[in-house]
Scaffold this motif. Structure first.
Motif, short mmCIF file in Angstrom:
data_model
loop_
_atom_site.label_atom_id
_atom_site.label_comp_id
_atom_site.label_asym_id
_atom_site.label_seq_id
_atom_site.Cartn_x
_atom_site.Cartn_y
_atom_site.Cartn_z
N GLU A 12 0.82 -1.22 0.00
CA GLU A 12 0.00 0.00 0.00
C GLU A 12 0.85 1.26 0.00
O GLU A 12 0.33 2.35 -0.22
CB GLU A 12 -0.95 -0.01 1.20
N ASP A 13 2.14 1.12 0.25
CA ASP A 13 3.04 2.28 0.22
C ASP A 13 3.57 2.56 -1.18
O ASP A 13 4.21 3.60 -1.40
CB ASP A 13 4.22 2.05 1.16
N ALA A 14 3.34 1.65 -2.12
CA ALA A 14 3.83 1.85 -3.48
C ALA A 14 3.09 3.02 -4.13
O ALA A 14 1.86 3.05 -4.17
CB ALA A 14 3.63 0.59 -4.30
N ALA A 15 3.87 3.99 -4.62
CA ALA A 15 3.29 5.20 -5.19
C ALA A 15 4.42 6.08 -5.70
O ALA A 15 5.60 5.80 -5.47
CB ALA A 15 2.50 5.96 -4.14
N VAL A 16 4.03 7.16 -6.36
CA VAL A 16 4.97 8.23 -6.65
C VAL A 16 4.90 9.21 -5.47
O VAL A 16 3.82 9.64 -5.09
CB VAL A 16 4.66 8.96 -7.97
N TYR A 17 6.04 9.51 -4.90
CA TYR A 17 6.12 10.40 -3.75
C TYR A 17 6.56 11.79 -4.21
O TYR A 17 7.57 11.92 -4.92
CB TYR A 17 7.08 9.85 -2.71
N TYR A 18 5.79 12.79 -3.78
CA TYR A 18 6.05 14.17 -4.15
C TYR A 18 6.30 15.01 -2.90
O TYR A 18 5.65 14.79 -1.87
CB TYR A 18 4.85 14.78 -4.87
N CYS A 19 7.19 15.97 -3.01
CA CYS A 19 7.30 16.95 -1.93
C CYS A 19 6.73 18.28 -2.43
O CYS A 19 6.74 18.58 -3.63
CB CYS A 19 8.73 17.12 -1.44
N GLY A 20 6.21 19.03 -1.48
CA GLY A 20 5.60 20.30 -1.78
C GLY A 20 5.88 21.31 -0.69
O GLY A 20 6.30 20.93 0.42
N VAL A 21 5.65 22.59 -0.99
CA VAL A 21 5.86 23.65 -0.01
C VAL A 21 4.62 24.52 0.07
O VAL A 21 3.92 24.73 -0.92
CB VAL A 21 7.09 24.51 -0.34
N THR A 22 4.39 25.02 1.28
CA THR A 22 3.29 25.95 1.51
C THR A 22 3.67 26.91 2.62
O THR A 22 4.60 26.64 3.39
CB THR A 22 2.01 25.17 1.87
N ARG A 23 2.93 28.00 2.74
CA ARG A 23 3.26 28.99 3.75
C ARG A 23 2.67 28.64 5.11
O ARG A 23 3.30 28.85 6.16
CB ARG A 23 2.76 30.36 3.32
N GLY A 24 1.48 28.10 5.12
CA GLY A 24 0.82 27.79 6.38
C GLY A 24 0.80 26.31 6.68
O GLY A 24 1.14 25.49 5.84
N TRP A 25 0.40 25.98 7.90
CA TRP A 25 0.38 24.58 8.30
C TRP A 25 -0.84 23.91 7.68
O TRP A 25 -1.97 24.26 7.97
CB TRP A 25 0.32 24.50 9.83
N SER A 26 -0.62 22.88 6.83
CA SER A 26 -1.73 22.26 6.12
C SER A 26 -1.35 20.87 5.65
O SER A 26 -0.19 20.61 5.31
CB SER A 26 -2.12 23.11 4.91
N SER A 27 -2.36 19.99 5.60
CA SER A 27 -2.20 18.67 5.00
C SER A 27 -3.07 18.55 3.75
O SER A 27 -3.25 17.45 3.23
CB SER A 27 -2.57 17.59 6.01
N ASP A 28 -3.61 19.66 3.30
CA ASP A 28 -4.46 19.69 2.10
C ASP A 28 -3.59 19.99 0.88
O ASP A 28 -2.95 21.04 0.81
CB ASP A 28 -5.53 20.77 2.28
N ARG A 29 -3.58 19.10 -0.07
CA ARG A 29 -2.70 19.28 -1.24
C ARG A 29 -3.02 20.57 -2.00
O ARG A 29 -2.15 21.13 -2.67
CB ARG A 29 -2.83 18.08 -2.18
N ASN A 30 -4.24 21.03 -1.90
CA ASN A 30 -4.63 22.25 -2.62
C ASN A 30 -3.99 23.51 -2.05
O ASN A 30 -4.00 24.56 -2.70
CB ASN A 30 -6.15 22.39 -2.61
N ASP A 31 -3.44 23.40 -0.86
CA ASP A 31 -2.79 24.55 -0.24
C ASP A 31 -1.31 24.67 -0.61
O ASP A 31 -0.67 25.65 -0.25
CB ASP A 31 -2.90 24.46 1.28
N TYR A 32 -0.80 23.68 -1.30
CA TYR A 32 0.63 23.66 -1.63
C TYR A 32 0.89 24.35 -2.95
O TYR A 32 0.17 24.16 -3.93
CB TYR A 32 1.15 22.22 -1.61
N ASP A 33 1.94 25.17 -2.95
CA ASP A 33 2.18 26.06 -4.08
C ASP A 33 3.15 25.50 -5.12
O ASP A 33 3.04 25.81 -6.31
CB ASP A 33 2.74 27.39 -3.55
N TYR A 34 4.12 24.74 -4.68
CA TYR A 34 5.10 24.17 -5.60
C TYR A 34 5.28 22.69 -5.29
O TYR A 34 5.23 22.28 -4.12
CB TYR A 34 6.45 24.90 -5.47
N TRP A 35 5.56 21.95 -6.35
CA TRP A 35 5.77 20.51 -6.25
C TRP A 35 7.01 20.10 -7.01
O TRP A 35 7.38 20.73 -7.99
CB TRP A 35 4.58 19.76 -6.84
N GLY A 36 7.60 19.00 -6.56
CA GLY A 36 8.66 18.40 -7.33
C GLY A 36 8.10 17.47 -8.38
O GLY A 36 6.88 17.33 -8.53
N GLN A 37 8.99 16.78 -9.09
CA GLN A 37 8.56 15.91 -10.18
C GLN A 37 8.18 14.52 -9.69
O GLN A 37 7.59 13.73 -10.43
CB GLN A 37 9.68 15.80 -11.23
#
Length: 122
Positions: free
Chosen positions: A89-114
């Motif tokens: 169940e851990d198999a996936a593409v893993y992405y890192c992202g950055v945001t200004r505020g504390w959040s676990s919502d992907r829609n709040d993240y401004d930049y992503w890696g590949q």
């Protein structure tokens, strides 16, 4: 802008471990929180773990709690994700992202890696 580059993915057997890295560059000082998400085929991108700039605040998804550790090295502008006791169940593409505020919502993240691929075999 912020550039994020993930690395460290690969193929492991069930029960194995991996350490993912996310190197950040650019206007990183504008973003307090870095996080890891993952996306399996046919599924939405899901929160895994987040950490604030000082490292004093961390949050984990219930599905990985106790098996995963997020950490950061601000001198290297790098965030790490240690994955232990991996299962299918851990198999996936893993992405890192950055945001200004504390959040676990992907829609709040401004930049992503590949992304970096993690595959787990039984």
């Amino acid at each position: 802008q912020v550039q994020l580059v993930e690395s460290g993915g690969g193929h492991v057997q069930a029960g194995g471990s991996l350490r993912l890295s996310c190197a950040a560059s650019g206007r990183t000082y504008s973003y307090n929180v870095m996080a890891w998400f993952r996306q399996a085929p046919g599924k939405e991108r899901a929160f895994v773990a987040a950490i604030n700039w000082s490292g004093g605040r961390r949050r984990y998804a219930d599905s990985v709690e106790g098996r995963v550790t997020i950490s950061r090295d601000n001198a290297k502008n790098t965030v790490y994700l240690q994955l232990n006791s991996l299962n299918s169940e851990d198999a996936a593409v893993y992405y890192c992202g950055v945001t200004r505020g504390w959040s676990s919502d992907r829609n709040d993240y401004d930049y992503w890696g590949q992304g970096t691929q993690v595959t787990v075999s039984s």
